[in-house]
Write a protein that holds these residues in place. Structure first.
Motif, PDB file in Angstrom:
ATOM      1  N   ASP A 165     -13.649 -12.240   6.076  1.00 40.35           N
ATOM      2  CA  ASP A 165     -12.388 -11.581   6.415  1.00 40.35           C
ATOM      3  C   ASP A 165     -11.957 -11.977   7.823  1.00 40.35           C
ATOM      4  O   ASP A 165     -10.783 -12.058   8.129  1.00 40.35           O
ATOM      5  CB  ASP A 165     -12.551 -10.047   6.401  1.00 40.35           C
ATOM      6  N   TYR A 176     -12.890  -0.015   6.808  1.00 38.70           N
ATOM      7  CA  TYR A 176     -12.998  -1.437   7.162  1.00 38.70           C
ATOM      8  C   TYR A 176     -13.186  -1.604   8.657  1.00 38.70           C
ATOM      9  O   TYR A 176     -13.939  -2.449   9.113  1.00 38.70           O
ATOM     10  CB  TYR A 176     -11.728  -2.197   6.748  1.00 38.70           C
ATOM     11  N   VAL A 214     -10.678   4.395   4.384  1.00 43.33           N
ATOM     12  CA  VAL A 214      -9.906   4.023   3.209  1.00 43.33           C
ATOM     13  C   VAL A 214     -10.302   4.937   2.044  1.00 43.33           C
ATOM     14  O   VAL A 214      -9.475   5.370   1.248  1.00 43.33           O
ATOM     15  CB  VAL A 214     -10.134   2.538   2.849  1.00 43.33           C
ATOM     16  N   PRO A 262      -1.285   4.722  -5.851  1.00 39.53           N
ATOM     17  CA  PRO A 262      -0.319   3.878  -5.150  1.00 39.53           C
ATOM     18  C   PRO A 262      -1.003   2.693  -4.475  1.00 39.53           C
ATOM     19  O   PRO A 262      -2.207   2.713  -4.251  1.00 39.53           O
ATOM     20  CB  PRO A 262       0.286   4.817  -4.105  1.00 39.53           C
ATOM     21  N   SER A 263      -0.206   1.686  -4.182  1.00 37.21           N
ATOM     22  CA  SER A 263      -0.721   0.489  -3.524  1.00 37.21           C
ATOM     23  C   SER A 263      -1.308   0.869  -2.166  1.00 37.21           C
ATOM     24  O   SER A 263      -0.735   1.667  -1.433  1.00 37.21           O
ATOM     25  CB  SER A 263       0.427  -0.497  -3.354  1.00 37.21           C
ATOM     26  N   GLY A 264      -2.472   0.335  -1.865  1.00 31.30           N
ATOM     27  CA  GLY A 264      -3.104   0.613  -0.577  1.00 31.30           C
ATOM     28  C   GLY A 264      -3.941   1.873  -0.576  1.00 31.30           C
ATOM     29  O   GLY A 264      -4.430   2.295   0.468  1.00 31.30           O
ATOM     30  N   SER A 265      -4.131   2.496  -1.765  1.00 30.94           N
ATOM     31  CA  SER A 265      -4.892   3.741  -1.790  1.00 30.94           C
ATOM     32  C   SER A 265      -6.400   3.493  -1.864  1.00 30.94           C
ATOM     33  O   SER A 265      -7.184   4.422  -1.776  1.00 30.94           O
ATOM     34  CB  SER A 265      -4.444   4.606  -2.967  1.00 30.94           C
ATOM     35  N   GLY A 266      -6.801   2.245  -2.026  1.00 29.72           N
ATOM     36  CA  GLY A 266      -8.234   1.951  -1.972  1.00 29.72           C
ATOM     37  C   GLY A 266      -8.868   1.643  -3.316  1.00 29.72           C
ATOM     38  O   GLY A 266     -10.092   1.675  -3.444  1.00 29.72           O
ATOM     39  N   LYS A 267      -8.060   1.299  -4.309  1.00 32.51           N
ATOM     40  CA  LYS A 267      -8.614   1.007  -5.639  1.00 32.51           C
ATOM     41  C   LYS A 267      -9.487  -0.250  -5.600  1.00 32.51           C
ATOM     42  O   LYS A 267     -10.619  -0.250  -6.088  1.00 32.51           O
ATOM     43  CB  LYS A 267      -7.473   0.809  -6.655  1.00 32.51           C
ATOM     44  N   THR A 268      -8.936  -1.292  -5.016  1.00 34.24           N
ATOM     45  CA  THR A 268      -9.701  -2.538  -4.920  1.00 34.24           C
ATOM     46  C   THR A 268     -10.957  -2.334  -4.083  1.00 34.24           C
ATOM     47  O   THR A 268     -12.039  -2.809  -4.437  1.00 34.24           O
ATOM     48  CB  THR A 268      -8.820  -3.642  -4.296  1.00 34.24           C
ATOM     49  N   THR A 269     -10.800  -1.590  -3.015  1.00 30.74           N
ATOM     50  CA  THR A 269     -11.941  -1.311  -2.142  1.00 30.74           C
ATOM     51  C   THR A 269     -13.070  -0.643  -2.925  1.00 30.74           C
ATOM     52  O   THR A 269     -14.238  -1.032  -2.817  1.00 30.74           O
ATOM     53  CB  THR A 269     -11.494  -0.402  -0.987  1.00 30.74           C
ATOM     54  N   TYR A 310     -19.059  -4.996   0.164  1.00 34.65           N
ATOM     55  CA  TYR A 310     -19.165  -4.253   1.418  1.00 34.65           C
ATOM     56  C   TYR A 310     -20.112  -3.086   1.162  1.00 34.65           C
ATOM     57  O   TYR A 310     -20.281  -2.669   0.020  1.00 34.65           O
ATOM     58  CB  TYR A 310     -17.812  -3.676   1.842  1.00 34.65           C
TER      59      TYR A 310
HETATM   60  P1  ADP Z   1      -5.308  -0.954  -3.458  1.00 33.02           P
HETATM   61  O1  ADP Z   1      -6.175  -1.873  -4.218  1.00 33.02           O
HETATM   62  O2  ADP Z   1      -5.384   0.458  -3.946  1.00 33.02           O
HETATM   63  O3  ADP Z   1      -3.908  -1.419  -3.370  1.00 33.02           O
HETATM   64  P2  ADP Z   1      -6.977  -1.721  -1.255  1.00 33.02           P
HETATM   65  O4  ADP Z   1      -8.305  -1.190  -1.611  1.00 33.02           O
HETATM   66  O5  ADP Z   1      -6.747  -3.157  -1.478  1.00 33.02           O
HETATM   67  O6  ADP Z   1      -5.843  -0.862  -1.966  1.00 33.02           O
HETATM   68  O7  ADP Z   1      -6.690  -1.404   0.283  1.00 33.02           O
HETATM   69  C1  ADP Z   1      -6.871  -0.134   0.828  1.00 33.02           C
HETATM   70  C2  ADP Z   1      -6.578  -0.206   2.319  1.00 33.02           C
HETATM   71  O8  ADP Z   1      -7.543  -1.000   2.989  1.00 33.02           O
HETATM   72  C3  ADP Z   1      -5.240  -0.820   2.651  1.00 33.02           C
HETATM   73  O9  ADP Z   1      -4.673  -0.038   3.681  1.00 33.02           O
HETATM   74  C4  ADP Z   1      -5.543  -2.203   3.148  1.00 33.02           C
HETATM   75  O10 ADP Z   1      -4.644  -2.590   4.147  1.00 33.02           O
HETATM   76  C5  ADP Z   1      -6.936  -2.060   3.699  1.00 33.02           C
HETATM   77  N1  ADP Z   1      -7.744  -3.276   3.468  1.00 33.02           N
HETATM   78  C6  ADP Z   1      -7.950  -3.894   2.296  1.00 33.02           C
HETATM   79  N2  ADP Z   1      -8.778  -4.957   2.423  1.00 33.02           N
HETATM   80  C7  ADP Z   1      -9.108  -5.008   3.731  1.00 33.02           C
HETATM   81  C8  ADP Z   1      -9.941  -5.880   4.509  1.00 33.02           C
HETATM   82  N3  ADP Z   1     -10.607  -6.899   3.964  1.00 33.02           N
HETATM   83  N4  ADP Z   1     -10.040  -5.637   5.830  1.00 33.02           N
HETATM   84  C9  ADP Z   1      -9.383  -4.600   6.392  1.00 33.02           C
HETATM   85  N5  ADP Z   1      -8.601  -3.759   5.730  1.00 33.02           N
HETATM   86  C10 ADP Z   1      -8.447  -3.944   4.405  1.00 33.02           C
END
Ligand code: ADP
Ligand code: MG
Length: 557
Positions: A87, A323, A329, A348-355, A364
């Motif tokens: 990253d 992060y 997150v 919603p977008s940015g809520s942490g689903k991918t995380t 991580y």
């Molecule tokens: P979603 O998948 O729900 O849209 P993400 O899990 O991708 O959301 O992201 C959640 C939050 O973490 C967002 O605010 C994003 O900006 C932040 N984020 C995502 N990936 C990283 C990263 N690699 N480093 C720092 N911040 C991150």
């Protein structure tokens, strides 16, 4: 080293033998013996050149081996580093470290032992000989040494700083280049080629200037060294001439002495040019060790267990994640999936689903709480067995430059061609592959650029069929596709998730209606959890999301 020793010995003995021959044989007119001795000396120099060849060839070979080993070690180390590292670092910078920074190591590794060894022997040897010829004259030489060494070391420091700067600028140029070339299609779409050229020229200019600084330092260094050695010669002739006038030195002795000055200066020159290599080599070596010292932040426990015979129960317990270490997150998220269950994650977008998904294969580590698979904390498992158990399909598929078959086989390298075809059939891509001119041997281009988005996606699904993991993560895998492709992929997903614990994230609610349960997360954490019917009944966040997407009220549905 043996060869280097003989080279130094021949260099040292030549003036001494010449002196002896001239002094002993010439006055007695023993020309025959004199030429015999000179013939022997010539033969010694033939031997010397053979040994010099060996030293140069094997020495450099040794350096090449060391450099290749270091490069391999660095690459292996890069493989162990985790997502957080990637990253924060630019690909071009890393490439520069694996290639450029190690270039001078070969020279350094070779000239280190050889030059240092030969130089030290000849330096000390010639000084002893000079001392025995005329100790007062030798003292003149001796007092020049601290001056030369002081000048060399202070100038060396300047060169080392400049060289480190050059390394950094090269890395910047590489990073700019990598980013610009891989974004070429975007640059063209915005017709921003001129902007890209200007941007590149800035880094290129900075590189040029840093090189200029290095060569300036090198110029001062070289000029200064030449001056000091010339002064040494002048001084020796002046003082030597004085001694001859006083009758305490003969002409032969002064000639021999001067020959030894050359022998004496050679190692000093070698040492200083070695210093130059050393400074640039060490700058690269410093950057090498700096990278090698970085520990992966996701580490395997020393007594890690192998995750075997996975049922597929997954539990997130009081999970928190950040992060940047400042704002969370995810906060206190607790969720559990039974073996074979499909859980849809909505929010919603940015809520942490991918995380959330990335914590399961330990891309991580969570800042708080833990994740269990079949009741075992994933931190106590080997990374290999953990990641073997989890398959991920992402929105932006990455294919390696290679053939379709190679890309599918990335899921399991031991798979037979039959198994590859089987996986492609399950992923509903087999027919399209067969329609391509080279079938499975079709080249997909860099990052799979020669295929459509839907095709790439299905190849990535075929990969997972081959891998056959008990746990599956689908992260917005269909959001970038048109609806026809999407429904085909949806069918492939349905086949894929059968009998596997599945975590599915999707924008389109139609694709997750069939999930066993649905969890709605927002910036505060879990907002709602239940089946589609339950959540529609509840008429809360999920029902609202559903309505905005389909423009229907829950009752009409
Ligand atoms: P979603 O998948 O729900 O849209 P993400 O899990 O991708 O959301 O992201 C959640 C939050 O973490 C967002 O605010 C994003 O900006 C932040 N984020 C995502 N990936 C990283 C990263 N690699 N480093 C720092 N911040 C991150
Ligand atoms: Mg996401």
């Amino acid at each position: 080293m043996v060869c280097a020793f003989f080279i130094a010995a021949i260099d040292l003995l030549f003036p001494l033998v010449s002196k002896g021959a001239m002094e002993q044989l010439l006055p007695q007119r023993l020309f025959g013996t004199f030429f015999l001795v000179m013939g022997a000396v010539a033969l010694a120099f033939v031997l010397r050149s053979v040994m010099f060849y060996i030293v140069t060839f094997l020495g450099h070979q040794l350096g090449v081996y060391i450099e290749a080993d270091m490069r391999q070690d660095l690459f292996s180390h890069l493989q162990t580093l985790s997502f957080r590292f990637y990253d924060q670092n630019r690909t071009g910078h890393l490439m520069s470290r694996v290639t450029n920074d190690l270039f001078e190591i070969t020279e350094l590794a070779h000239h280190g032992p050889e030059d240092l060894f030969i130089s030290l022997i000849t330096l000390i040897g010639s000084f002893i000989v000079m001392f025995t010829i005329q100790w007062k004259l030798a003292l003149v030489v001796f007092f020049m040494i601290p001056l030369i060494v002081f000048f060399a070391t202070s100038q060396k420091r300047r060169m080392a700083d400049a060289s480190l700067k050059v390394k950094k600028r090269v890395a910047d140029v590489n990073a700019d280049l990598e980013s610009s070339l891989s974004g070429m299609r975007v640059a063209k779409a915005f017709s921003n080629e001129k902007y890209e050229i200007r941007k590149f020229s800035k880094g290129n200019d900075r590189f040029k200037n840093s090189k200029g600084e290095f060569y300036k330092a090198m110029g001062i260094f070289n000029a200064g060294m030449e001056f000091l050695t010339a002064m040494l010669n002048v001084l020796v002739i002046a003082v030597g001439g004085f001694f001859i006038m006083r009758g305490s030195l003969t002409f032969t002795e002064l000639i021999t002495f001067n020959l030894y000055i050359a022998v004496f200066l050679q190692p000093i020159k070698r040492l200083t040019s070695f210093m130059e290599q050393f400074t640039t080599g060490m700058a690269g070596f410093g950057r090498f060790t700096e990278l090698m010292d970085i520990e992966p932040d996701v580490k395997e426990a020393p007594d890690a267990k192998v995750l075997a015979d996975v049922r597929g129960d997954v539990a997130f317990e009081d999970l928190s994640f950040s992060y940047d270490g400042e704002h969370n997150v995810l906060e206190h998220v607790s969720l559990s999936l039974g073996a074979g269950e499909t859980l849809a994650v909505v929010g919603p977008s940015g809520s942490g689903k991918t995380t959330l998904c990335q914590l399961l294969p330990r891309f991580y580590d969570p800042t708080g709480g833990r994740i269990l698979i079949d009741g075992q904390d994933i931190k106590e498992l080997t990374l290999h067995s953990l990641r073997d158990a989890v398959g991920i399909v992402q929105q932006d598929v990455f294919l390696f430059a290679g053939t379709i078959a190679q890309n599918i086989r990335y899921g399991r390298s031991s798979a037979t061609m039959d198994e590859v075809v089987q996986a492609a059939m399950l992923a509903d891509i087999h027919k399209e592959i067969m329609a391509l001119p080279d079938g499975y041997d079709t080249y997909v281009g860099e990052r799979g650029i020669l295929l459509s988005g839907g095709q790439k996606q299905r190849i990535s699904i075929a990969r997972i069929f081959l891998k056959n993991p008990p746990i599956l993560i689908l992260d917005e895998a269909t959001s970038a596709l048109d609806s026809e492709t999407e429904s085909r992929i949806q069918q492939a997903f349905d086949r894929l998730s059968q009998g596997r614990t599945t975590l599915i994230i999707a924008h389109r609610l139609s694709t997750i209606k069939n999930a066993n349960r649905i969890v709605v997360i927002d910036n505060e954490g879990i907002a709602e959890l239940g089946t589609h019917e339950e959540l529609m009944q509840k008429d809360g966040r999920y029902a609202a999301l559903y309505r905005t997407q389909f423009g229907q009220s829950p009752k009409e549905e």
